[in-house]
Design a protein around this motif. Structure first.
Motif, short mmCIF file in Angstrom:
data_model
loop_
_atom_site.label_atom_id
_atom_site.label_comp_id
_atom_site.label_asym_id
_atom_site.label_seq_id
_atom_site.Cartn_x
_atom_site.Cartn_y
_atom_site.Cartn_z
N UNK A 35 0.82 -1.21 0.00
CA UNK A 35 0.00 0.00 0.00
C UNK A 35 0.86 1.26 0.00
N UNK A 36 1.84 1.30 0.90
CA UNK A 36 2.66 2.52 1.02
C UNK A 36 3.49 2.76 -0.24
N UNK A 37 3.99 1.68 -0.86
CA UNK A 37 4.87 1.83 -2.02
C UNK A 37 4.15 2.12 -3.32
N UNK A 38 2.86 1.83 -3.38
CA UNK A 38 2.09 2.06 -4.61
C UNK A 38 1.70 3.52 -4.72
N UNK A 39 1.65 4.02 -5.94
CA UNK A 39 1.20 5.38 -6.17
C UNK A 39 0.11 5.37 -7.24
N UNK A 40 -0.76 6.37 -7.19
CA UNK A 40 -1.82 6.45 -8.20
C UNK A 40 -1.22 6.65 -9.58
N UNK A 109 0.25 -11.67 1.45
CA UNK A 109 0.72 -11.58 2.84
C UNK A 109 1.56 -10.33 3.04
N UNK A 110 2.39 -9.99 2.07
CA UNK A 110 3.18 -8.77 2.18
C UNK A 110 2.28 -7.54 2.19
N UNK A 111 1.21 -7.58 1.42
CA UNK A 111 0.27 -6.47 1.41
C UNK A 111 -0.39 -6.33 2.78
N UNK A 112 -0.80 -7.44 3.37
CA UNK A 112 -1.42 -7.40 4.70
C UNK A 112 -0.44 -6.85 5.72
N UNK A 113 0.81 -7.27 5.62
CA UNK A 113 1.85 -6.72 6.50
C UNK A 113 1.91 -5.19 6.39
N UNK A 118 0.76 0.37 8.15
CA UNK A 118 0.12 1.65 7.82
C UNK A 118 -0.97 1.99 8.82
N UNK A 119 -1.63 0.95 9.37
CA UNK A 119 -2.72 1.18 10.31
C UNK A 119 -2.24 1.83 11.60
N UNK A 120 -0.96 1.70 11.89
CA UNK A 120 -0.42 2.38 13.08
C UNK A 120 -0.52 3.89 12.91
N UNK A 121 -0.30 4.36 11.67
CA UNK A 121 -0.36 5.80 11.39
C UNK A 121 -1.75 6.24 10.95
N UNK A 126 -6.82 0.73 8.31
CA UNK A 126 -6.90 -0.64 8.83
C UNK A 126 -8.33 -1.05 9.10
N UNK A 127 -9.12 -0.13 9.63
CA UNK A 127 -10.51 -0.42 9.92
C UNK A 127 -11.29 -0.71 8.64
#
Length: 210
Positions: A35-40, A109-113, A118-121, A126-127
């Motif tokens: 998620x973090x590494x992907x860009x639109x 699994x890497x995406x879920x990780x 990301x859910x921490x920030x 995450x919800x």
């Protein structure tokens, strides 16, 4: 955020095709880069089209991710929607196969990780991931089990709890190990054996006892 379902329903066939290309590209890019590494911009470059179309249909990266997640997971929900006239053994076996294919892969699994990190920030991300992915899968399964109970096929006193038990049993240690970096080496044979065993064990506890 735009309502993805309302937006999709208002599109022309050509617009629907563009949307589908964006969703497919988004799924692949999110799985490859997280998620973090992907860009639109990455997603638009792969799908074709324009950033303005993406923003109009999905609102932002978060909206696109949720829409792509739902489109990806719908392959599992469809198995339950098409379960009429099938015995529970077949329905749950196919559902277990679908869950393993959906969740137990290195990219997934890497995406879920990445979502967990990301859910921490961004707790709302995450919800939303939980609500539109795992929670919905459990709800759909719980509704199926509730129907089976109502028709007298199975004895399911708590469909919601039972749905959580089944999905947890199917993913089990494979998901936990993968999240910690020990990725399972799965074959179709191992997947089917797991799906068959989980279904048999689960149903053994839910058969009507007269």
């Amino acid at each position: 955020m735009n309502d993805p379902h309302a937006t999709a329903n208002s599109l022309t066939p050509r617009g629907q095709a563009r949307r589908q290309r964006l969703l497919c590209a988004a799924r692949d890019v999110f799985l490859e880069k997280g998620y973090a590494g992907a860009s639109v911009s990455d997603i638009v470059a792969r799908a074709g089209g324009s950033l303005s179309t993406l923003y109009k249909q999905f609102g932002n990266k978060e909206g696109l991710f949720i829409a792509a997640l739902e489109a990806h997971a719908s392959t599992v929900w469809t198995r339950l929607e098409e379960s009429h006239q099938k015995p529970p053994e077949e329905v749950l076996f196919e559902l277990a196969q679908g869950l393993i294919d959906l969740v137990i892969s290195v990219p997934q699994i890497r995406l879920i990780r990445g979502i967990n990190a990301e859910a921490e920030r961004t707790p709302e991300l995450g919800q939303m991931f939980l609500e539109r992915g795992p929670d919905r899968t459990r709800r759909e399964l719980a509704e199926y089990l509730r129907t089976q109970h109502a028709t007298g096929v199975l004895q399911v006193d708590n469909p919601k709890e039972a749905a959580g038990m089944f999905t947890g049993m199917v993913a089990g240690e494979w998901l936990i190990d993968g999240l910690a970096g020990r990725f399972p080496e799965l074959t179709d044979e191992l997947r089917d054996q797991r799906a068959r065993n989980c279904t048999a064990i689960f149903l053994a506890g839910l058969r009507r006892r007269d």
